[in-house]
Write an enzyme that holds these catalytic residues in place. Structure first.
Site, PDB file in Angstrom:
ATOM      1  CG  ASP A  44      37.368  50.236  48.297  1.00 53.98           C
ATOM      2  OD1 ASP A  44      37.963  49.597  47.822  1.00 53.98           O
ATOM      3  OD2 ASP A  44      36.436  51.058  47.835  1.00 53.98           O
ATOM      4  CG  PHE A 102      30.743  51.438  42.249  1.00 52.58           C
ATOM      5  CD1 PHE A 102      30.660  50.232  42.536  1.00 52.58           C
ATOM      6  CD2 PHE A 102      31.608  51.860  41.757  1.00 52.58           C
ATOM      7  CE1 PHE A 102      31.802  49.541  42.350  1.00 52.58           C
ATOM      8  CE2 PHE A 102      33.096  51.333  41.430  1.00 52.58           C
ATOM      9  CZ  PHE A 102      33.097  49.921  41.825  1.00 52.58           C
ATOM     10  CE  LYS A 122      36.027  45.257  42.973  1.00 51.89           C
ATOM     11  NZ  LYS A 122      37.159  46.028  43.837  1.00 51.89           N
ATOM     12  CD  GLU A 143      38.457  45.336  39.085  1.00 53.05           C
ATOM     13  OE1 GLU A 143      37.716  45.822  38.025  1.00 53.05           O
ATOM     14  OE2 GLU A 143      38.304  45.780  40.193  1.00 53.05           O
ATOM     15  CB  THR A 147      33.293  45.530  40.744  1.00 56.78           C
ATOM     16  OG1 THR A 147      33.447  46.843  41.123  1.00 56.78           O
ATOM     17  CG2 THR A 147      33.814  45.310  39.294  1.00 56.78           C
TER      18      THR A 147
END
Length: 315
Positions: A16, A171, A125, A89, A149
């Site tokens: 990440d 998350f 994303k 993203e 996400t």
């Protein structure tokens, strides 16, 4: 055997970070990025030339197009390090615009394909809003795979599964943060650790539901605050982990066992759920944590996207 190697026996490990030079030492299969991670990376001396070179090569193009060129440039560098996929993203400011999200995804995929990268190695994303999930549904039908996400609630996960999304990123850490803040002085860290951690419980519920009902969407736990959260989710399809926590896992030889089990999940007495737009919005509204964290996450990513815009304009 260190904990990182043990974890890899149960779970696909994902880095990440936008820091691809640091990534190789942990040998992750995939990597995820977001505007905040890219912003952090381009402000480091090692990565600043990537930004300036890309901006110089595309000067005169619209700003949003140059931003995508920068994001893809980072993605291309990351794909030299990882054997699997990179997540790139879509601008968080498009989180409530299905058509604009689809258009931006098409452009990102085209940039990767022009650079010789197969779309199978890229995950687009997108924030798990209702509009984002509908965009992902359309993209998946074209063979453009998505990573949804800012996922904090069961209803978001169920809707993503129904939409045929390739992967979701629930998350863990941000859920933990919310409950810890709500509890204030009453928070008992020891009692709320491991399997009792609210973020861990959320991912476990989603994982078990997907496995029970044969939903193909991959579950990738994200946003970890400590190693204990990671250990409590060993066996999840994937876990995306920051370099500092990867280093802690690599330095620890404590034995680790499988915590999540797809076969065991199939025997659980769970009931199938279906959401339409109205019931999805109501379920999300009923979950104060998810409502707040989704809105906050979009705002924070949007702030960092604007900062990246400003850096590019000044380059």
């Amino acid at each position: 055997m260190n904990q990182l190697d043990q974890l890899k026996a149960f779970t696909t490990v994902v880095a990440d970070t936008g820091n691809f030079k640091q990534m190789a030492q942990f040998a992750p299969r995939d990597a995820t990025t977001n505007p905040s991670l890219i912003l952090k990376a381009v402000q480091q001396p090692d990565y600043a030339p990537l930004l300036t070179d890309t901006v110089a090569a595309h000067r005169g193009k619209p700003l949003d197009q140059i931003v995508d060129e920068v994001l893809v440039r980072f993605g291309l560098e990351i794909l030299k390090v990882v054997p699997g996929r990179v997540s790139t993203e879509v601008d968080a400011r498009l989180s409530f615009d299905t058509a604009a999200t689809i258009a931006r995804a098409h452009r990102l995929i085209a940039l990767y394909e022009d650079a010789g990268i197969s779309r199978e190695r890229v995950l687009i994303k997108i924030a798990a809003t209702w509009e984002g999930i509908q965009a992902a549904h359309a993209l998946e039908q074209e063979g453009i795979h998505c990573n949804l996400t800012l996922l904090f609630s069961f209803c978001q996960a169920v809707a993503c599964g129904e939409a045929g999304v390739r992967l979701i990123s629930p998350f863990v850490g941000r859920i933990y943060d919310w409950y810890k803040k709500q509890a204030g002085a009453a928070w008992d860290e020891a009692a709320m650790a491991g399997a009792n951690d609210p973020g861990v419980k959320s991912v476990t519920q989603i994982f078990n539901y997907y496995k029970k009902f044969g939903i193909d969407t991959e579950v990738m736990g994200a946003s970890f605050r400590n190693v204990g959260q990671i250990v409590a989710l060993a066996g999840c399809d994937l876990l995306t982990i920051s370099p500092d926590l990867l280093a802690k896992l690599q330095a620890d030889d404590t034995p680790m066992t499988r915590a999540l089990d797809a076969t065991a999940a199939q025997a659980l007495p769970l009931h199938a759920v279906i959401y339409n737009e109205a019931s999805f919005r109501y379920a999300l509204n009923e979950d104060a944590m998810a409502t707040e964290k989704l809105a906050e996450g979009i705002r924070l990513f949007a702030v960092d996207a604007a900062k990246l815009d400003a850096l590019i304009q000044g380059a």
